[in-house]
Design a protein around this motif. Structure first.
Motif: not given
Ligand code: SAM
Ligand code: SF4
Length: 320
Positions: A27, A192, A269, A314-315, A320
């Motif tokens: 993540c 991701i 997303l 990034s997440m 998320g």
């Protein structure tokens, strides 16, 4: 309201911060992920309330608060209370890593939180610490207990499986559903962030878990917009869910959009398109509703994970 493909958009994921007290291997980027937001460019609790009120007028009914780690925001209870006072918002949930949950659970419930997802990728102390860059599994387990005791319902555990790293724990996670009224859900690793992009060979496909466990009995689908498919073991209190963005594209029924903490609407997303609403909100508030309408209407048809997707965020930065 409906988007261009006729999907009714009614679910907002609100990322309230991109900072985190953990550093999960798939993540967080190498920096702490927070340095890119310039001073004064974060949405305040009040501004979040204004945007969500406008979105509620366009048909948003459910809000999930996420991050980064949402419990790091000192005004998280104000954010929750503001959202719970908006007419039309019927459901407020949160995704957290659970590290600060034990103390927070009661006040979260009192501030209007209804449901909670807790991310937990291992039940083994050392492995958990490795996967999360120093997380403490005991703290998270105490947070889960506190959430159940406060009556947050449902409490769901989210587990991202990585081949050769934690996929030997599938049955340990499923066993939690025997005596606890929890949903344990397995989420396929998404491309991701650098780890996900570099490790597509480490995805554990959910069908491979289900096929080897014929004792998992499918539950009826309650909500077509909800990507998880649920199973149960006869006599167990909880359920087992599978979220399969990599093997079963569920974009046709997607009902969600995202709002980042720096004021960007990210309609999908798995597509990099974003619409900034921060300046509109601050300088041209009369244009806010039209900007939101356009962002919803033009939501992409589906994610691009199968096309060597590289996310610009990034997440932890998307939510998320
Ligand atoms: N910090 C909170 C937490 O961990 O629950 C909320 C934010 S976190 C970004 C939300 C969820 O995204 C977590 O359940 C995490 O496992 C998931 N996630 C992050 N990166 C992912 C990836 N590359 N593939 C699949 N899930 C991912
Ligand atoms: Fe933090 Fe959640 Fe990302 Fe882990 S998954 S690094 S807890 S934001």
């Amino acid at each position: 309201m409906k988007d261009i493909y006729g999907r009714e958009i009614e679910y907002l994921r609100l990322s309230v911060t991109q900072s985190c007290n953990l550093k999960c291997i798939y993540c967080m980027p190498d920096n702490d992920g927070a340095e890119n937001i310039k001073c004064g460019r974060m949405l305040s609790a009040e501004e979040m309330g204004i945007v969500i009120k406008a979105l509620a007028g366009l048909g948003i009914k459910k809000v999930r608060i996420t991050g980064g780690e949402p419990l790091l925001r000192e005004d998280i209870y104000t954010i929750l209370r503001n959202i719970s006072n908006i007419p039309g918002i019927a459901d407020i949930s949160m995704t957290t890593n659970g590290m600060c949950l034990e103390k927070a659970a009661r006040k979260l419930k009192k501030s209007g939180l209804m449901r909670l997802n807790i991310s937990i990728d291992s039940l083994k102390k050392e492995r958990f610490a490795y996967l999360t860059g120093g997380g403490n599994i005991e703290k998270v387990l105490r947070g889960i207990k506190a959430s159940l005791e406060e009556g947050l319902n449902p409490v769901r555990l989210n587990t991202v499986l990585i081949k050769g790293v934690n996929d030997d724990e599938v049955d340990d996670f499923i066993a939690l559903t025997e005596n606890l009224p929890l949903d344990v859900r397995f989420i396929e690793l998404m491309p991701i962030g650098r780890f996900g992009e570099d490790n597509t060979d480490k995805i554990v496909y959910n069908d491979s878990i289900i096929e080897r466990r014929p004792w998992l009995v499918p539950c009826a689908v309650e909500d077509i917009g909800q990507p998880a498919r649920y199973y149960r073991i006869s006599g167990f209190k909880g359920r087992v869910g599978f979220i399969s963005p990599m093997s079963h594209k569920f974009c046709r029924n997607c009902n969600r959009i995202r709002l980042t903490c720096d004021g960007k609407i990210r309609p999908c997303l798995g597509s990099n398109g974003e619409i900034s609403i921060l300046d509109v909100l601050r300088e041209r508030p009369n244009n806010l509703v039209d900007t939101l309408k356009k962002a919803i209407f033009e939501k992409p048809r589906g994610h691009n994970f199968e096309n060597n997707f590289n996310s610009i965020r990034s997440m932890n930065m998307i939510g998320g």
